[in-house]
Write a protein that holds these residues in place. Sequence first.
Motif, mmCIF file in Angstrom:
data_model
loop_
_atom_site.group_PDB
_atom_site.id
_atom_site.type_symbol
_atom_site.label_atom_id
_atom_site.label_comp_id
_atom_site.label_asym_id
_atom_site.label_seq_id
_atom_site.Cartn_x
_atom_site.Cartn_y
_atom_site.Cartn_z
ATOM 1 N N GLY A 121 3.973 -8.109 12.393
ATOM 2 C CA GLY A 121 3.266 -9.369 12.556
ATOM 3 C C GLY A 121 1.837 -9.349 12.048
ATOM 4 O O GLY A 121 1.233 -10.399 11.833
ATOM 5 N N LYS A 122 1.276 -8.158 11.824
ATOM 6 C CA LYS A 122 -0.092 -8.071 11.292
ATOM 7 C C LYS A 122 -0.111 -8.485 9.823
ATOM 8 O O LYS A 122 0.849 -8.274 9.105
ATOM 9 N N GLN A 123 -1.237 -9.052 9.407
ATOM 10 C CA GLN A 123 -1.396 -9.427 8.011
ATOM 11 C C GLN A 123 -2.272 -8.415 7.289
ATOM 12 O O GLN A 123 -3.123 -7.768 7.903
ATOM 13 N N GLY A 124 -2.029 -8.278 6.003
ATOM 14 C CA GLY A 124 -2.825 -7.377 5.180
ATOM 15 C C GLY A 124 -2.906 -7.904 3.760
ATOM 16 O O GLY A 124 -2.305 -8.922 3.424
ATOM 17 N N ARG A 125 -3.641 -7.180 2.918
ATOM 18 C CA ARG A 125 -3.816 -7.567 1.516
ATOM 19 C C ARG A 125 -3.241 -6.465 0.624
ATOM 20 O O ARG A 125 -3.503 -5.283 0.824
ATOM 21 N N VAL A 126 -2.493 -6.879 -0.399
ATOM 22 C CA VAL A 126 -1.892 -5.940 -1.345
ATOM 23 C C VAL A 126 -2.983 -5.356 -2.239
ATOM 24 O O VAL A 126 -3.767 -6.084 -2.841
ATOM 25 N N THR A 127 -3.038 -4.020 -2.320
ATOM 26 C CA THR A 127 -4.007 -3.343 -3.181
ATOM 27 C C THR A 127 -3.320 -2.544 -4.280
ATOM 28 O O THR A 127 -3.975 -2.044 -5.183
ATOM 29 N N GLU A 140 -6.907 0.218 7.181
ATOM 30 C CA GLU A 140 -6.248 1.427 6.691
ATOM 31 C C GLU A 140 -5.189 1.090 5.654
ATOM 32 O O GLU A 140 -4.611 0.005 5.671
ATOM 33 N N ALA A 141 -4.920 2.042 4.760
ATOM 34 C CA ALA A 141 -3.918 1.877 3.703
ATOM 35 C C ALA A 141 -2.540 2.303 4.200
ATOM 36 O O ALA A 141 -2.411 3.295 4.924
ATOM 37 N N PHE A 142 -1.527 1.540 3.789
ATOM 38 C CA PHE A 142 -0.142 1.850 4.133
ATOM 39 C C PHE A 142 0.709 1.730 2.875
ATOM 40 O O PHE A 142 0.444 0.888 2.015
ATOM 41 N N TYR A 143 1.753 2.571 2.772
ATOM 42 C CA TYR A 143 2.735 2.444 1.698
ATOM 43 C C TYR A 143 3.554 1.202 1.990
ATOM 44 O O TYR A 143 3.956 0.981 3.131
ATOM 45 N N ALA A 144 3.819 0.396 0.969
ATOM 46 C CA ALA A 144 4.491 -0.876 1.207
ATOM 47 C C ALA A 144 5.698 -1.084 0.300
ATOM 48 O O ALA A 144 5.670 -0.739 -0.878
ATOM 49 N N HIS A 145 6.738 -1.666 0.891
ATOM 50 C CA HIS A 145 7.956 -2.051 0.181
ATOM 51 C C HIS A 145 8.223 -3.522 0.484
ATOM 52 O O HIS A 145 7.900 -3.993 1.575
ATOM 53 N N PRO A 146 8.846 -4.247 -0.448
ATOM 54 C CA PRO A 146 9.168 -5.650 -0.175
ATOM 55 C C PRO A 146 10.389 -5.762 0.735
ATOM 56 O O PRO A 146 11.307 -4.941 0.649
ATOM 57 N N VAL A 167 -0.012 -10.555 2.830
ATOM 58 C CA VAL A 167 1.349 -10.296 3.287
ATOM 59 C C VAL A 167 1.359 -10.102 4.799
ATOM 60 O O VAL A 167 0.320 -9.869 5.419
ATOM 61 N N VAL A 168 2.555 -10.192 5.374
ATOM 62 C CA VAL A 168 2.741 -9.946 6.796
ATOM 63 C C VAL A 168 3.737 -8.793 6.960
ATOM 64 O O VAL A 168 4.708 -8.698 6.203
ATOM 65 N N VAL A 169 3.475 -7.916 7.922
ATOM 66 C CA VAL A 169 4.342 -6.759 8.174
ATOM 67 C C VAL A 169 5.596 -7.221 8.910
ATOM 68 O O VAL A 169 5.514 -7.839 9.969
ATOM 69 N N VAL A 170 6.769 -6.898 8.338
ATOM 70 C CA VAL A 170 8.050 -7.257 8.932
ATOM 71 C C VAL A 170 8.665 -6.052 9.646
ATOM 72 O O VAL A 170 9.279 -6.199 10.698
ATOM 73 N N GLU A 171 8.504 -4.863 9.075
ATOM 74 C CA GLU A 171 8.994 -3.623 9.686
ATOM 75 C C GLU A 171 7.951 -2.537 9.501
ATOM 76 O O GLU A 171 7.243 -2.519 8.492
ATOM 77 N N TYR A 172 7.886 -1.623 10.462
ATOM 78 C CA TYR A 172 6.923 -0.515 10.420
ATOM 79 C C TYR A 172 7.656 0.781 10.709
ATOM 80 O O TYR A 172 8.417 0.874 11.681
ATOM 81 N N PHE A 173 7.438 1.776 9.847
ATOM 82 C CA PHE A 173 8.017 3.103 10.018
ATOM 83 C C PHE A 173 6.877 4.113 10.024
ATOM 84 O O PHE A 173 6.285 4.385 8.975
ATOM 85 N N PRO A 174 6.535 4.636 11.205
ATOM 86 C CA PRO A 174 5.411 5.580 11.301
ATOM 87 C C PRO A 174 5.616 6.783 10.394
ATOM 88 O O PRO A 174 6.756 7.173 10.149
ATOM 89 N N PRO A 175 4.553 7.378 9.886
ATOM 90 C CA PRO A 175 3.179 7.005 10.205
ATOM 91 C C PRO A 175 2.564 5.980 9.269
ATOM 92 O O PRO A 175 1.597 5.324 9.628
ATOM 93 N N ARG A 176 3.065 5.790 8.035
ATOM 94 C CA ARG A 176 2.334 4.968 7.061
ATOM 95 C C ARG A 176 3.186 4.080 6.178
ATOM 96 O O ARG A 176 2.749 3.696 5.096
ATOM 97 N N THR A 177 4.389 3.713 6.582
ATOM 98 C CA THR A 177 5.240 2.896 5.724
ATOM 99 C C THR A 177 5.512 1.540 6.376
ATOM 100 O O THR A 177 5.845 1.482 7.553
ATOM 101 N N VAL A 178 5.386 0.474 5.577
ATOM 102 C CA VAL A 178 5.649 -0.872 6.065
ATOM 103 C C VAL A 178 6.522 -1.628 5.065
ATOM 104 O O VAL A 178 6.491 -1.341 3.870
#
Length: 66
Positions: free
Chosen positions: A3-9, A29-35, A48-59
């Motif tokens: 549910g958190k929002q972030g910006r694609v870098t 903080e930076a996270f690895y991102a997949h669509p 973008v908005v986070v739909v799924e989170y896989f610790p420690p750094r993948t969304v």
Amino acid sequence: MVGKQGRVTGRIGPGLVGEVMIPVRGGVEAFYAHPTVADEEIPVGTIVVVVEYFPPRTVYVARALA
């Protein structure tokens, strides 16, 4: 995280591991991102908005509506 929002870098797309910056713990903080949609491309600068989170750094993310 969900549910958190972030910006694609770093561009997100098929076969690519993108990067998003997400505000957490009083900082950003930076996270690895997949669509979430397999063939979607999301360019740098998109909100973008986070739909799924896989610790420690993948969304998995989707474009934010607003």
